[in-house]
Design an enzyme around this catalytic site. Structure first.
Site, mmCIF file in Angstrom:
data_model
loop_
_atom_site.group_PDB
_atom_site.id
_atom_site.type_symbol
_atom_site.label_atom_id
_atom_site.label_comp_id
_atom_site.label_asym_id
_atom_site.label_seq_id
_atom_site.Cartn_x
_atom_site.Cartn_y
_atom_site.Cartn_z
ATOM 1 N N ASP A 1 0.848 -1.187 0.000
ATOM 2 C CA ASP A 1 0.000 0.000 0.000
ATOM 3 C C ASP A 1 0.882 1.236 0.000
ATOM 4 O O ASP A 1 1.631 1.459 0.950
ATOM 5 C CB ASP A 1 -0.893 0.002 1.251
ATOM 6 C CG ASP A 1 -2.002 -1.028 1.143
ATOM 7 O OD1 ASP A 1 -2.781 -0.941 0.174
ATOM 8 O OD2 ASP A 1 -2.089 -1.917 2.014
ATOM 9 N N GLY B 1 -7.033 4.402 2.427
ATOM 10 C CA GLY B 1 -6.294 5.303 3.316
ATOM 11 C C GLY B 1 -5.825 4.675 4.610
ATOM 12 O O GLY B 1 -4.843 5.118 5.173
ATOM 13 N N ASP C 1 -10.400 -5.207 -1.603
ATOM 14 C CA ASP C 1 -9.438 -4.719 -0.600
ATOM 15 C C ASP C 1 -10.169 -3.923 0.472
ATOM 16 O O ASP C 1 -10.786 -2.891 0.175
ATOM 17 C CB ASP C 1 -8.405 -3.832 -1.321
ATOM 18 C CG ASP C 1 -7.283 -3.349 -0.411
ATOM 19 O OD1 ASP C 1 -7.266 -3.724 0.776
ATOM 20 O OD2 ASP C 1 -6.429 -2.588 -0.908
ATOM 21 N N GLY D 1 -5.337 -7.392 5.400
ATOM 22 C CA GLY D 1 -4.364 -6.700 6.227
ATOM 23 C C GLY D 1 -4.516 -7.080 7.680
ATOM 24 O O GLY D 1 -3.987 -8.101 8.150
ATOM 25 N N SER D 2 -5.285 -6.274 8.420
ATOM 26 C CA SER D 2 -5.323 -6.418 9.876
ATOM 27 C C SER D 2 -5.807 -7.787 10.358
ATOM 28 O O SER D 2 -5.374 -8.240 11.417
ATOM 29 C CB SER D 2 -6.176 -5.307 10.488
ATOM 30 O OG SER D 2 -7.441 -5.288 9.905
HETATM 31 C C1 DX5 Z 1 -6.518 0.505 2.671
HETATM 32 C C2 DX5 Z 1 -5.510 -0.401 2.038
HETATM 33 C C3 DX5 Z 1 -5.661 -1.833 2.386
HETATM 34 C C4 DX5 Z 1 -5.541 -2.130 3.854
HETATM 35 C C5 DX5 Z 1 -6.431 -3.285 4.142
HETATM 36 O O1 DX5 Z 1 -6.512 1.722 2.044
HETATM 37 O O2 DX5 Z 1 -5.588 -0.319 0.637
HETATM 38 O O3 DX5 Z 1 -4.815 -2.661 1.616
HETATM 39 O O4 DX5 Z 1 -4.244 -2.430 4.269
HETATM 40 O O5 DX5 Z 1 -6.463 -3.469 5.509
HETATM 41 P P1 DX5 Z 1 -7.614 -4.298 6.218
HETATM 42 O O6 DX5 Z 1 -7.567 -5.693 5.689
HETATM 43 O O7 DX5 Z 1 -7.254 -4.176 7.642
HETATM 44 O O8 DX5 Z 1 -8.926 -3.626 5.889
HETATM 45 ZN ZN ZN Z 2 -4.497 -1.831 -0.554
#
Ligand code: DX5
Ligand code: ZN
Length: 209
Positions: A32, A139, A172, A192-193
């Site tokens: 990202d 973001g 995403d 992500g998280s």
């Molecule tokens: C947000 C990013 C994502 C983010 C996803 O703007 O583009 O890639 O890291 O994180 P989670 O899975 O926690 O929503």
């Molecule tokens: Zn992303």
């Protein structure tokens, strides 16, 4: 279903964490990139990313959340990613950016924010390799999944079938072991998280189940 892991929410040191992720069952590392202009937050510079990604052997999927798209493509193409995805909302010359990435021998993705309709990118669908549907406002990590994004996945899926397009559909934001079940028409989920806030291996196993 392919899984691209985002390490946006990992606290330092990222190198050890990336080494850990590298041994696990994920298909891509999702980078990202934020400039503090297109989105409020700012991530690393290209040089810092360069040092971090040395610790992964996974193919790279780059998500540019930036305004000055071509400048970032020039830098980040040096990481030899499989995909570079830019935001439709960030550029005026969409076809020129598509060709710019293609000419570097890198696959091209277009990303759309929650407020952008699939109809707005319809003219480009025949020329791209990936459509990234944002299921949160771009973001930051850790936000809740927006169900509306599934309508876009549905539309992209049927448009692809009808017209023999070749793009993959990526989603995403807010993906976890529950929301992933709703994504059966998605080819690649960015997570992500959900991974980074727990035991990585166990969380990835849950996603695969
Ligand atoms: C947000 C990013 C994502 C983010 C996803 O703007 O583009 O890639 O890291 O994180 P989670 O899975 O926690 O929503
Ligand atoms: Zn992303």
């Amino acid at each position: 279903m392919k899984i691209a892991a985002s390490f946006l929410d990992i606290k330092e040191p990222k190198c050890e964490e990336l080494t850990k992720l590298d041994k696990l069952d994920i298909d891509y590392i999702h980078l990202d990139v934020m400039d503090g202009i297109f989105v409020e937050n700012k991530t690393y510079t290209y040089e810092e990313f360069y040092d971090i990604v040395k610790f992964t052997t996974k193919p790279k999927d780059i998500h540019l959340m930036v305004s000055d798209v071509k400048k970032y493509i020039d830098d980040f193409s040096k990481l030899k990613p499989d995909y570079i995805t830019f935001h439709f909302e960030a550029v005026s010359e969409v076809s020129s950016v598509i060709n710019y990435i293609k000419n570097l021998g890198i696959k091209v993705g277009i990303s759309i924010k929650p407020s952008t309709d699939v109809s707005e990118i319809i003219d480009y669908l025949d020329y791209i390799d990936l459509v990234l549907v944002m299921s949160v406002e771009p973001g930051r990590g850790g936000q809740a999944f927006m169900e509306d994004s599934l309508n876009k996945v549905e539309q992209l899926y049927s448009l692809r079938e009808k017209n023999n397009y070749n793009y993959i559909i990526e989603i995403d934001g807010g993906i976890n072991d529950e929301t992933i079940k709703k994504c059966e028409k998605v080819d690649m989920c960015v997570v992500g998280s959900f991974i980074t806030k727990g035991d990585y291996e166990e969380r990835i196993r849950k996603l695969r189940d």
